[in-house]
Design a protein around this motif. Sequence first.
Motif, short mmCIF file in Angstrom:
data_model
loop_
_atom_site.label_atom_id
_atom_site.label_comp_id
_atom_site.label_asym_id
_atom_site.label_seq_id
_atom_site.Cartn_x
_atom_site.Cartn_y
_atom_site.Cartn_z
N LEU A 165 0.83 -1.21 0.00
CA LEU A 165 0.00 0.00 0.00
C LEU A 165 0.86 1.26 0.00
CD1 LEU A 165 -2.83 -1.10 2.40
CD2 LEU A 165 -3.07 -0.51 0.00
N ARG A 169 -0.55 3.73 -2.67
CA ARG A 169 -1.22 4.96 -2.23
C ARG A 169 -0.47 6.19 -2.71
NH1 ARG A 169 -2.33 2.87 3.88
NH2 ARG A 169 -4.42 2.01 3.55
N LYS A 203 0.53 8.05 -16.67
CA LYS A 203 -0.87 7.80 -16.29
C LYS A 203 -0.96 6.72 -15.21
CE LYS A 203 -2.92 8.89 -20.80
NZ LYS A 203 -1.86 8.34 -21.70
N GLN A 205 -2.22 5.16 -11.93
CA GLN A 205 -3.36 5.36 -11.03
C GLN A 205 -2.96 4.93 -9.62
OE1 GLN A 205 -4.51 2.73 -13.84
NE2 GLN A 205 -6.61 3.45 -14.01
N LYS A 206 -3.67 5.50 -8.63
CA LYS A 206 -3.51 5.01 -7.26
C LYS A 206 -4.50 3.86 -7.09
CE LYS A 206 -2.05 9.36 -5.17
NZ LYS A 206 -1.76 9.98 -6.49
N THR A 208 -6.04 1.27 -5.16
CA THR A 208 -6.16 0.68 -3.83
C THR A 208 -7.46 -0.11 -3.69
OG1 THR A 208 -7.09 2.74 -3.06
CG2 THR A 208 -4.76 2.39 -2.66
N SER A 209 -8.17 -0.32 -4.81
CA SER A 209 -9.35 -1.19 -4.73
C SER A 209 -8.90 -2.62 -4.48
CB SER A 209 -10.13 -1.12 -6.05
OG SER A 209 -10.62 0.17 -6.24
N VAL A 212 -8.01 -5.16 -7.29
CA VAL A 212 -6.81 -4.97 -8.11
C VAL A 212 -5.83 -6.13 -7.86
CG1 VAL A 212 -4.78 -3.52 -8.43
CG2 VAL A 212 -7.03 -2.48 -8.21
#
Lengths: 215, 181, 1017, 457
Positions: A165, A169, A203, A205-206, A208-209, A212
Amino acid sequence: MAQIFHRSTNTLSRVSIFGGLGLVVALVAAAAAINRAPYLTDVRVARAQPVQFSHKHHVSDDGIDCRYCHTSVERSAFAGIPSTKICMNCHSQIWADSPMLEPIRESFRTGRSIEWTRVHNLPGFVYFDHSIHVNKGVGCATCHGRVDQMPLMSRENTLYMEWCLECHRAPERFVRPREEVFNMNWRAEDQLALGRKLVSAYKIQKLTSCSVCHH
Amino acid sequence: MAGVKRNIVYGLMAEFATPEALVAAAERARAEGYRRIDAYSPFPIDGLAEAIGFHRNLLPLIVLIGGAVGCLGGFYLQYWVHVFDYPINVGGRPLNSWPMFIPVTFELTILVAALAAVFGLLALNGLPMPYHPVFNVERFELATRNRFFLCIESRDVKFDAEATRRFIEGLNPEGIYDVEN
Amino acid sequence: MSDDPKGEIHSLDLAGLRKRLEGLAGERYWRGLEELAGNDAFEELLRKEFPQQTSAWANGLDRRDFLKLMGASLALAGLGGCGRAAPPDEKIVPYVKQPEGWVPGKPLFYATAFTHNGAATGLLVRSHEGRPVKIEGNPAHPDSLGATDAFAQASILTLYDPDRSQVVSSGGAISTWNAFFTALDGEIEGQRLNGGTGLRILTEHVISPTLADQLRSILARFPRAKWHQYEPAGRDSVRAGARLAFGEYVAPQYRFDAADVIVALDADFLSCGGASLRWAREFAARRRVRGGKGEMSRLYAIESTPTTTGSVADHRLPLRPSEISLFAGALAGRLGPSANEARKSPATGSAQWLEAVARDLQNHRGRSIVIAGDAAPPFVHASAHAINQALGNVGITISYTQPVEAEPVDGIESLRELVKDIEAGQVSVLMIIGGNPVFTAPADIRFDRLLSRVAFSVHLSLYDDETSASCRWHVPEAHYLEAWSDTRASNGTATIVQPLIAPLYGGKSAHELLSAVRGQPGRPGYEIVRDYWQRQSRGDFESFWRKSLHDGVIEGTAFAAKAVKAKPVSSPESQAGNSPATNKNAETRESLEIIFRPDPTIFDGRFANNGWLQELPKPLTKITWDNAVLVSPATAERLGLTPKIGTTGGERGRVFADMVELTYAGRKIRAPAWIAPGHADGAATVYLGYGRARAGRVGTGTGFNMYTLRTADAPWQSAGLVIQKTEAQYAIACTQYHHNMEGRDLVRSAALEEYRKHPDFARDKDHPAETLYPGFQYAGYAWGMAIDTSACIGCNACVIACQAENNIPVVGKTEVTRGREMHWLRIDRYYKGDPNNPETFHQPLPCMHCEQAPCEIVCPVGATTHSDEGLNEMTYNRCVGTRYCSNNCPYKVRRFNFLQYSDFETPSLKLLHNPNVTVRSRGVMEKCTYCVQRINAARIDAEKDDRRVRDGEIRTACQAACPAEAIVFGDINDRSSNVAKLKADSLNYGLLTELNTRPRTTYLATVRNPNPDLKKT
Amino acid sequence: MANEIDKTLAAEEIAPVIEPGHTYASITDKISAIVLTRPTPRLWYLGFALSFLLVLLLLVSCTYLLVVGVGIWGINIPVAWGFAIVNFVWWIGIGHAGTLISAILLLMRQKWRQSINRFAEAMTLFAVMCAGLFPLLHLGRPWYFYWLFPYPSTMGVQPQFRSPLVWDVFAVSTYFTVSFLFWYVGLIPDLATLRDRARKRFPRFAYGMLAMGWRGSAIHWHRYETAYLLLAGLATPLVVSVHTVVSFDFTIGLVPGWHSTIFPPYFVAGAIYSGFAMVLTLAIPLRKMYGLEDFITLRHLKNMGEVMLATGMIVAYGYMMEGFTSWYSGNPFERYLMFARMRGPYHYMFWALLVFNVLIPQALWILRVRTSPLALFIIAICVNIGMWLERYVIVVVSLARDFLPSSWGMYSGTMWDYAVFTGTIGLFLTLMFVFVRLLPMISIFEMRGLLHDETEN
């Protein structure tokens, strides 16, 4: 009536009661600490291998690129463990009869695979894809550490979820230019500034779902 | 000399048969000017504490503080978890769905307040104290049954073995005992 | 695709394979949650036999195990959170030489084909590290068009079935291939002298060109030998019907997308028959109306027993089989150039129907189809052909080609001959290639007894089954995914069947066995097939071969249309056998007509040991693990049937059906009776394939063997059945017993005219979705699904596809009766109107992925949450199993591992697991994920070449399998995407939207096209 | 019997909450004798043996549960909650009487609470223990129960505080802690009494330790009363909140029959209802067994009967409103559910619960009944059963008939469901027996105070 208790019991009992609270806190802290200790995480604990293979030697002395052996790291979830053939490409010529490499030659003769001991190992319910990380500018060293300085391979990070994380994050704290991904001793002078640029450029992305990594 | 005496004797104790007698005695002792006195009874008696001159009680304040800590801490815990630590979409609800944080906040308020009350009580009363000089008195075991005791402690500046004993006899108790230290 | 998989495939052996798997990120793959324990005691304890027939008492437990478990649990309590996954000395085993053109961790697709019920379905099979894992349809194949049916999907489970025969056996004793070949050689030598007088070969209907070629050459070598073909659920009457009509064997080829009016005479063309997938696709193409406009085809189904085809028909008329013959005759009389106009008026009540149908057909000359079912008597087929010809449909909606069978024969006749010869003692060597005649032969042919009269009998089959038991030799057959072969689509298009894995259990293919008969034992199937096509192909063979393997179809092998002329059809009376009118069975007032049908899920019994198909709810009855006698409500009343609902499981599990005694043609059997709304009165349907004695651990002893009633003269239907209710009751595992929508608008439907008047009839009732909270913004992708209930035919392909893709366990009958089946995607079936002939609706129900998911807020540990792309995600490894989410799910799509259902033990079944999906362990909730593993893979690919995921790039397992293209998945943020368009359509509605759950899965209302001048009765 | 009637009539006048002729000494000696000197009655051994057998049953079934999984119960989809939750709510409800009697009645200055609050509180503790077992056992993976608490986990994830189950965790654990403190603080002076009465060495030591050297100092008493009052003040909203939170488990869900605003009040009322029923069920045999009729007088029984009557009426009102709202809402799902309750497969349970919870307790209007121990005992038992059925109907029937008819199903308990349930009853009784043997079941010092007040006026 006669006294039942000695004077000392006063202090004893008070200490035990009010000290008890402190103890509980201490225990929780201890548990948390132990969970993160190398004893459980195997961080920097080298494993016995059938062949005393030294990344240090092959990477920093011979300057072999990661991808020469870990062939699929850019294309697949799995970085790839070199086949005996790959070892033999060189070792049929050099150190061709070093006793240390006998297991390799034996495997090549018999066609029986070498059984390496796994060092970086994720639980069954975590799905990690090397290719996308490499393509988004996450350097090998970022997770695997300075492999080029490891005579014997060991884990550099806990591989705990909290560790994943950290980067998921705030990728800007870790990403590097794509061309530097396989460079072991790359350093950014100002990681955050560069990181922010790269994050927008690539590009990134963060993510954190949960799904994923867990599906 | 006086110091030596104090070390031997904790105080003088008088035994009474009824709560009324005890309260009366306590009031007289205080009127007499004794300050280091304590009364023992098998059940709480209205006005006894006042009679021996006890007024400020810190406990309510402690409990209030405890409650406040529990309340704020409880809410912040949830706010931190869902807004800062791991913000994630749960059922399309806002990260800070404060109405749903109320129950836990409430429970923690009560919990901490209650703990404060009990541990405050123990702390202020100096409990646990399994050993205490008054237990040296043989008859004192009746203090938890049906007898009422008044003890004038030797720490009292006005305490004087003879004078005090005379004063206590004046209260015509059921009995008088030296309390060894 | 591999250029020449030969080298790789043949170098595989199970041990080596397993080893390889252990290597490559293998163990990361199959290991499920139990790894969290990192403790063998745990697995040890929870292991079960496949399938998980988990009756709690079953797993015995002693003190030591218990202590071990406690140890495990303590370890868990201590380390649970820390993610320490495996013992430190875990091995990783690389190749010695890595195969060319293969990237570790990346799946490969191979084209092959699955032959079932007389035709092939072209497949693309996904293979991970050399093990086939998932079957998809081959878009280039005419009978697949990218779709698959439940059988094809489930066939991969059979490949890995640990119960498959693994050894050659002789008289029950374990033997070897060499021993067998020597023995065979001796016999063949003997036959060579007398030209093979005693040599008989019994196959199923052969459509493999290579196999046919081999057989022919054998017959050439042994002129007096004979080749027989028999299949219990074969398409004999289709062939017979064609010959009756045209005097020769021809195969009708239908084009349902060209038909405005379709009349199905006892024909379940949407789910049976070689081309059903293509037909379903073509049919559905004419059922889609959008934006209040558009034309639809109209389907009349006249059928005796409820079928999926009937369930989507605009008009459905239940008639007894005998009445259907009459109806067909009458229809032919009205339309066709028929011989004798004067014939019995059709069954009562159907007169008005006859009129309407006839008129409708008249009005659509050249744009209609009259089709008779596989089980309909030849006369009905002949009538259908005659009508089509009379209506000028031939050449437009129908064409005729040569049949796909290399050697078309009447199966039962062929079997009869064989029997005669055996009885006459003329058969000394009998080779049974596939099939299971001892179990499937008509009851009046005691095939097992006959076999004992044959000196040397061989049975080649996947399982050591009933037939193997009564043969001298049993030799294990290689599964079609293990062996080289070839096959044909219903229109003749040939496909090379290429293996994806070396035989797991040392089986051999029919080709390899027959080549031994030709004196070439041990010749690899690869050579045999290659050699045949070498002879066929002209030009550069290598490129031809590669292209054929790659495409999965061989160019230019489709049959050309034949010009044929239908002869006038004589009346059914003169048709021997199949017509009930002339049935020899005594008819009494009490007597009913009996209808035999292959089982909807395990077919003729060949899939009896396939747990997926056993647990698959039958399309209409929703029964699992059993077959029952279907009767209409009226008949049930007459018989006094009173089914009861069990208190465990209830309507979603256990139903106690009355046992009835069937008496037919002097034979008796007891079986549970089931009330089937829409069944023809005065008739009863029995499904074949159950009651196997030697199927395997899964299939043995399930259901009731109806072959014991079936006679050779009336294989499909006949009169003279007497049913007697008994006092006994029988627990049936039924996944949906409640048929009624209770007035809740769950499936919304309208007739075409009504739809034209109110295009948004489905939306009328929708509630505005207000909320106090600001909703979440989905900036990137927003995944969603639209399901077209007008297109869905309830064929169950999606259910099995989902099961295969997502490692969904089989729980066994006991657990199903407790209301615990695990399917992530279920198909709800509702009835509307008169129970004797209700309107039927299918509603596939995956997870709705609600934007405001009720399940999520109630999870105490955040194991189910919402992704940034709007997926309702289920994190198994975080789940503690409170089951609160399931309680709070209005759609009840969540499934819970009440016990240890997943099989972590059986090696072969581990190979089957999809490596990209966690195998769930006990105590964990699970549910549909929109195949998130596919989404992630696609997103990663897209990210790598820096683009957005294209519409249609992600296809969920259910969507990919659906022949009717009823399921559409995609990004609803992308206005141009297919799914976004559908969701914008006026027919689109959400289920239970009044609860403000904001489902991402929505439905397109059902529109049907009834005939205005035919009022439903 | 005759003098019983006299007492009955007397009960109407200023019936004593303690029979005359008692002195501080007699009270003290009589109650402490039960623990210290009096021989343990035969009944005690019998009762203890029986209930301990049930504890063993509990252990066996829990073991089997942990090894095989919750699948050994009858739960399924759609009815994923069964006995476990029913029992949880039932036990928690029972637990409410103790705190109510000690706290609320204390604040209301109800003298008659003195002689029953002690074992009512003990009962609370034990009931909450039994209740606490179920949320743990019913987990699919119980060994991860600690994920429901916030702690420094290496996963970087924490509990999901929007879930009523997390609220439960906090509510129940708080409730247990506070009740325990309340109970223990109440015990301290009596422990001192026992310390001073005890003659043997070990009891003196043990009680002495627990008494913390309590010596009845006036100042201590003063703070003690403040603390006790404050605790009561805290426990009162707590006791209300706990069953409210428990009812949230259902009301937060959207299942028809759960999603209702009436739940919190009528759950709390129901809890008190069942709580008092359980107090009576225990008190009546106890006072017989130990001859405590002069401490637990008919007055007490009568009052408890009246509380039951009152709360019973509130509960009845709750049922009525459930019916009314489901009809008045016009919500088809709610309506159908009501129909299903009355006419569906579980209708017999619904009607049975009405009989047990509403019909039979109406007898309490009659004074004779309110003052007849036997009658009260029987009614109390009925209410206990009735309240259990109520929870069963709420949990199971609602789940069995929710939104999509396609997924309607049914549930019935297996032998293991029953084993665990009876097991917890055994646990409860065992603890109760141990308690009455080792600790004063009536608060001695409060009885002394009571006597003091009584003699004053």
